[in-house]
Design an enzyme around this catalytic site. Structure first.
Site, PDB file in Angstrom:
ATOM      1  N   LEU A 189       0.823  -1.198   0.000  1.00 36.75           N
ATOM      2  CA  LEU A 189       0.000   0.000   0.000  1.00 36.75           C
ATOM      3  C   LEU A 189       0.861   1.254   0.000  1.00 36.75           C
ATOM      4  O   LEU A 189       0.412   2.321  -0.423  1.00 36.75           O
ATOM      5  CB  LEU A 189      -0.919   0.020   1.217  1.00 36.75           C
ATOM      6  N   GLU A 230       1.940   6.491   6.467  1.00 40.06           N
ATOM      7  CA  GLU A 230       3.291   6.629   5.907  1.00 40.06           C
ATOM      8  C   GLU A 230       3.936   7.969   6.261  1.00 40.06           C
ATOM      9  O   GLU A 230       5.153   8.039   6.485  1.00 40.06           O
ATOM     10  CB  GLU A 230       3.255   6.429   4.390  1.00 40.06           C
ATOM     11  N   TRP A 241       3.733  -2.263  17.251  1.00 45.14           N
ATOM     12  CA  TRP A 241       4.218  -3.536  17.808  1.00 45.14           C
ATOM     13  C   TRP A 241       5.737  -3.660  17.713  1.00 45.14           C
ATOM     14  O   TRP A 241       6.310  -4.657  18.147  1.00 45.14           O
ATOM     15  CB  TRP A 241       3.540  -4.718  17.123  1.00 45.14           C
TER      16      TRP A 241
END
Length: 319
Positions: A189, A230, A241
Site C-alpha cells: 500500500l 506513511e 508492535w
C-alpha cells in the site's frame, strides 16, 4: 545485541499494460524493509538514526513546550500514470489533503471511535500540510505533477523517484514533502523513508489504490489513512508492535501498549496480547495495520516524537 538481518532490497517487476492493480485485503507497508536495507548499506543513515533517538530521549527529559502554532509543510505530489491505470482525480487529491490535515490536527470526525479508556490520549500533532504553490525555481505551481510512465508497476527499489527508470525526480527534499502515487506490486500500500536517509529518495510512496477517496482508491483503504500512516513513518514513528514477531519489540513511545504483532481489518475492542489486558492493543492507532475505517488517533508521545523530528532533521521543511 545482534542487528536484525535485512532482506535484499526488492527490484521492480513489470506487468502487462492495461492490467490494473487492485488493493490487497490486508495492509502491507514496506517502510521497515527499506529501513533495514538502508541500515545495512549506509553508515551515515545508521548514525543519523542513532542521533535522532538520542535527541528524542533528551527532549523527553526536558520540560515540554506546548506549541501555539502548527508546523506547516509544503507538499508536492507526483502522480505516475501507468498504462491502463485510472487517473487520480483532483477530487481524490483534495480528499487526501483534507484527510491528512484532519488526522494530524485530531479533527477527524471518527476520533470518537477511540475507546473511552484512551479518549484522553487522542492528540493533536500540530502539523499541517499544504500543496506547494511555488516550484523550486519560484514559478507558480499547483503542487501536483502528472507524469506519464511506461512502467506498469513499481516496487520498493525507489524506481518511481528516478526518471531513468520510469519515475519522477523529487523536488528538493529539504524543502518539500514529496509524495509519489503509483501502481505498486507485491500487495504494497505504501512506504516511507525515515529521517536520515539519502536526500534523492526521501519522501513517501502511496499505491494508486490507497490514495485519497473515490477515483482509483479501493476499499478497505479508500479513506486516505495509508498516507497518514506513511507520513507518520516519514516523521519517525514506528509501528506500534515494534516490528518483532513476539512481545520483545516496541515503538519507543510510552503511551502505546506493547503489542505482539499487527492487527488487521476492523478488530473488536479489546484485542489483548503481550499480557496488556484489560485494554489490549491500541489497534485504532494510525501506526497499526488495521483498515482505514478503524484507525483514528495519534498519542501525545507519538506527537512528541514527531516534534523532535521536525525540530531536528526535518526542520528545514517547516514553513
Amino acid at each position: 545485541m545482534a542487528r536484525k538481518k535485512s532482506p535484499a532490497k526488492p527490484n521492480a517487476a513489470g506487468r502487462a499494460p492495461g492490467e490494473e492493480s487492485t488493493a490487497p485485503l490486508q495492509r502491507k507497508c514496506g517502510c521497515m524493509s527499506v529501513h533495514y536495507w538502508l541500515f545495512e548499506q549506509s553508515a551515515s543513515y545508521r548514525s543519523a538514526q542513532t542521533e535522532l533517538e538520542h535527541a528524542f530521549m533528551a527532549s523527553r527529559r526536558s520540560a515540554r513546550v506546548e506549541r501555539t502554532k502548527p508546523y506547516v509543510i509544503n507538499v508536492v505530489i507526483h502522480i505516475l500514470q501507468s498504462p491502463g491505470i485510472g487517473k487520480v482525480t483532483p477530487a481524490q487529491i483534495a480528499a487526501q489533503m483534507k484527510t491528512l490535515n484532519k488526522d494530524f490536527r485530531a479533527k477527524n470526525t471518527d476520533r470518537g471511535k477511540a475507546p473511552a479508556v484512551w479518549k484522553g490520549l487522542v492528540a493533536d500533532a500540530m502539523v499541517e500540510f499544504k500543496l506547494a504553490t511555488k516550484e523550486p525555481g519560484g514559478k507558480a505551481t499547483s503542487g501536483v505533477l502528472y507524469v506519464p510512465t511506461q512502467q506498469a508497476m513499481f516496487g520498493q527499489n525507489d524506481s518511481m523517484k528516478d526518471p531513468a527508470r520510469g519515475g519522477s525526480a523529487p523536488w528538493p527534499t529539504d524543502r518539500y514533502l514529496n509524495i509519489w502515487v503509483c501502481a505498486l506490486k507485491d500487495g504494497l500500500l505504501g512506504y516511507a523513508q525515515f529521517p536520515g536517509g539519502p536526500a534523492g529518495t526521501d519522501g513517501v510512496v502511496i499505491s494508486v489504490n490507497a490514495f485519497g477517496t473515490g477515483g482509483t482508491a479501493r476499499a478497505p483503504f479508500n479513506k486516505g489513512r495509508t498516507c497518514t500512516h506513511e507520513v507518520g513513518h516519514y516523521l519517525n514513528l514506528r509501528h506500534i508492535w515494534g516490528d518483532t514477531p513476539d512481545c520483545s519489540g516496541g515503538d519507543s513511545v510510552s503511551d502505546t501498549p506493547n503489542a505482539e504483532g499487527p492487527n488487521y481489518g476492523v478488530p473488536t475492542f479489546p484485542s489483548v496480547s503481550c499480557q496488556n489486558g484489560p485494554n489490549g492493543d491500541m489497534f485504532m492507532n494510525y501506526m497499526d495495520y488495521v483498515d482505514d475505517a478503524a484507525m483514528v488517533m495519534f498519542t501525545p508521545e507519538q506527537v512528541a516524537r514527531m516534534h523532535s523530528t521536525l525540530n531536528g532533521p526535518r526542520s528545514s521543511l517547516v514553513s
